[in-house]
Scaffold this motif. Structure first.
Motif, PDB file in Angstrom:
ATOM      1  N   ASN A 131       0.760  -1.134  -0.154  1.00 13.93           N
ATOM      2  CA  ASN A 131       0.057   0.253   0.080  1.00 13.93           C
ATOM      3  C   ASN A 131       0.712   1.262  -0.052  1.00 13.93           C
ATOM      4  O   ASN A 131       2.130   1.127   0.494  1.00 13.93           O
ATOM      5  CB  ASN A 131      -0.814  -0.088   1.087  1.00 13.93           C
ATOM      6  CG  ASN A 131      -1.979  -0.872   1.253  1.00 13.93           C
ATOM      7  OD1 ASN A 131      -2.773  -1.226   0.227  1.00 13.93           O
ATOM      8  ND2 ASN A 131      -2.033  -1.984   2.013  1.00 13.93           N
ATOM      9  N   LEU A 132       0.239   2.371  -0.460  1.00 16.07           N
ATOM     10  CA  LEU A 132       0.843   3.625  -0.334  1.00 16.07           C
ATOM     11  C   LEU A 132       1.732   4.075  -1.418  1.00 16.07           C
ATOM     12  O   LEU A 132       2.471   3.062  -2.095  1.00 16.07           O
ATOM     13  CB  LEU A 132       1.559   3.949   1.026  1.00 16.07           C
ATOM     14  CG  LEU A 132       0.776   3.778   2.454  1.00 16.07           C
ATOM     15  CD1 LEU A 132       1.707   4.113   3.481  1.00 16.07           C
ATOM     16  CD2 LEU A 132      -0.532   4.402   2.351  1.00 16.07           C
ATOM     17  N   THR A 133       1.841   5.285  -1.763  1.00 13.87           N
ATOM     18  CA  THR A 133       2.873   5.785  -2.757  1.00 13.87           C
ATOM     19  C   THR A 133       4.010   6.284  -2.025  1.00 13.87           C
ATOM     20  O   THR A 133       3.721   6.561  -0.789  1.00 13.87           O
ATOM     21  CB  THR A 133       2.293   6.997  -3.607  1.00 13.87           C
ATOM     22  OG1 THR A 133       1.684   8.209  -2.719  1.00 13.87           O
ATOM     23  CG2 THR A 133       1.139   6.445  -4.493  1.00 13.87           C
ATOM     24  N   PHE A 134       5.044   6.845  -2.772  1.00 13.44           N
ATOM     25  CA  PHE A 134       6.078   7.381  -1.896  1.00 13.44           C
ATOM     26  C   PHE A 134       5.716   8.604  -1.121  1.00 13.44           C
ATOM     27  O   PHE A 134       6.010   8.904   0.041  1.00 13.44           O
ATOM     28  CB  PHE A 134       7.254   7.724  -3.090  1.00 13.44           C
ATOM     29  CG  PHE A 134       8.486   8.204  -2.332  1.00 13.44           C
ATOM     30  CD1 PHE A 134       9.520   7.362  -2.027  1.00 13.44           C
ATOM     31  CD2 PHE A 134       8.886   9.711  -2.209  1.00 13.44           C
ATOM     32  CE1 PHE A 134      10.679   7.854  -1.493  1.00 13.44           C
ATOM     33  CE2 PHE A 134       9.847   9.964  -1.641  1.00 13.44           C
ATOM     34  CZ  PHE A 134      11.028   9.143  -0.894  1.00 13.44           C
ATOM     35  N   GLU A 135       4.880   9.449  -1.691  1.00 13.46           N
ATOM     36  CA  GLU A 135       4.486  10.776  -1.103  1.00 13.46           C
ATOM     37  C   GLU A 135       3.495  10.272   0.046  1.00 13.46           C
ATOM     38  O   GLU A 135       3.896  11.062   1.163  1.00 13.46           O
ATOM     39  CB  GLU A 135       3.741  11.662  -2.050  1.00 13.46           C
ATOM     40  CG  GLU A 135       4.330  12.389  -3.152  1.00 13.46           C
ATOM     41  CD  GLU A 135       5.087  11.607  -4.232  1.00 13.46           C
ATOM     42  OE1 GLU A 135       4.250  10.192  -4.321  1.00 13.46           O
ATOM     43  OE2 GLU A 135       6.002  11.821  -4.946  1.00 13.46           O
ATOM     44  N   GLU A 136       2.519   9.481  -0.168  1.00 19.06           N
ATOM     45  CA  GLU A 136       1.677   9.176   1.133  1.00 19.06           C
ATOM     46  C   GLU A 136       2.551   8.482   2.186  1.00 19.06           C
ATOM     47  O   GLU A 136       2.285   8.676   3.370  1.00 19.06           O
ATOM     48  CB  GLU A 136       0.846   8.078   0.645  1.00 19.06           C
ATOM     49  CG  GLU A 136      -0.251   8.680  -0.301  1.00 19.06           C
ATOM     50  CD  GLU A 136      -1.082   7.452  -1.020  1.00 19.06           C
ATOM     51  OE1 GLU A 136      -2.118   7.944  -1.708  1.00 19.06           O
ATOM     52  OE2 GLU A 136      -0.668   6.532  -1.286  1.00 19.06           O
TER      53      GLU A 136
END
Ligand code: PEP
Length: 253
Positions: free
Chosen positions: A13-18
């Motif tokens: 889960n999640l992107t780098f920014e998140e």
């Protein structure tokens, strides 16, 4: 004496920014939280975010875990990640034998044993997941299943190696389903795990091993679960993706 641990498993889960935003929030919250001296918080992001996570961890009050490791020594294994690589990135823990890896990636007890060996050889602490599927519980086979996973995945270790392992009891029917084991159901298996550890390694080692509960653990049920005698914290999936929920669980330690 064993540590009380809450470990967050972010899964895929999640992107780098998140991830950056979540780590920033966690760092701020952890700075303000007053946790018991024997408490440890571990964050287990996907591989691409490990470096960012260890950078945050160096300035904060948490430790870093990976979600997987190769059972092989470094070499020509495209796409794999070695225990040596994790060690060199300041990773301290690694999840092994998660039910999703057992179900979707053929992770057997023998593979769990090999991965545990590679981690311990490199000074990393395995978080070894065990737990029965729904059909096994319905057949009343949960103690037998967990006993087999422990004996085949871990009981080749000596007592000093075993003391470095964290066990996570995760009933598969409770993972990501919203169905949590009752504190009594969880405590029964945790006590069984500790008694198996005591039979194999003696009481002193059994008392050293942290045994975490995982499976739809959330702010509303964490305190009751963690209040059980043999539940030393939690391995948290979905609720580790929101700083407020994860911190509420950490504060239940
Ligand atoms: C897990 O996958 O380890 C887990 C416990 O997930 P969840 O908390 O979402 O049930």
């Amino acid at each position: 004496m064993r540590k009380r641990i809450v470990a967050g498993n972010w899964k895929m889960n999640l992107t780098f920014e998140e991830a950056d935003e979540l780590l920033d929030e966690l760092m701020t919250e952890l700075e303000q939280a007053s946790l018991p001296r024997d408490a440890q918080v571990v964050v287990c992001p996907p591989f691409p975010f490990l470096e960012m996570t260890t950078d945050y961890a160096n300035d904060s009050y948490f430790m870093v875990g990976a979600q997987n490791v190769s059972e092989r020594e470094p070499g020509a294994y495209t796409g794999e990640v070695s225990a040596e690589m994790l060690k060199s990135c300041d990773v301290q823990f690694c999840i092994v034998g998660h039910s999703e890896r057992r179900a979707y990636h053929g992770e057997t007890d023998a593979l769990v044993a090999a991965k545990v060996n590679r981690l311990l050889q490199n000074g990393l602490r395995p978080i070894v997941c065990v737990g029965e599927v729904l059909a096994e519980r319905e057949e009343g086979r949960q103690l037998e299943v967990v006993g087999r996973q422990l004996s085949e995945g871990l009981f080749h270790l000596d007592a000093s190696q075993m003391a470095g392992v964290v066990v996570a009891y995760e009933p598969v029917w409770a993972i990501g389903t919203g169905k949590t084991a009752t504190p009594a159901q969880a405590q029964e298996i945790h006590a069984h795990i500790r008694s198996l550890l005591a039979s194999r390694y003696g009481d002193a080692t059994a008392q050293e091993v942290s045994i975490l509960y995982g499976g739809s653990c959330k702010p509303s049920n964490a305190a009751e679960l963690f209040g059980c005698a043999d539940i030393d914290g939690g391995l948290i999936g979905g609720a580790s993706l929101k700083a407020a929920d994860f911190m509420a669980i950490v504060k239940a330690l």
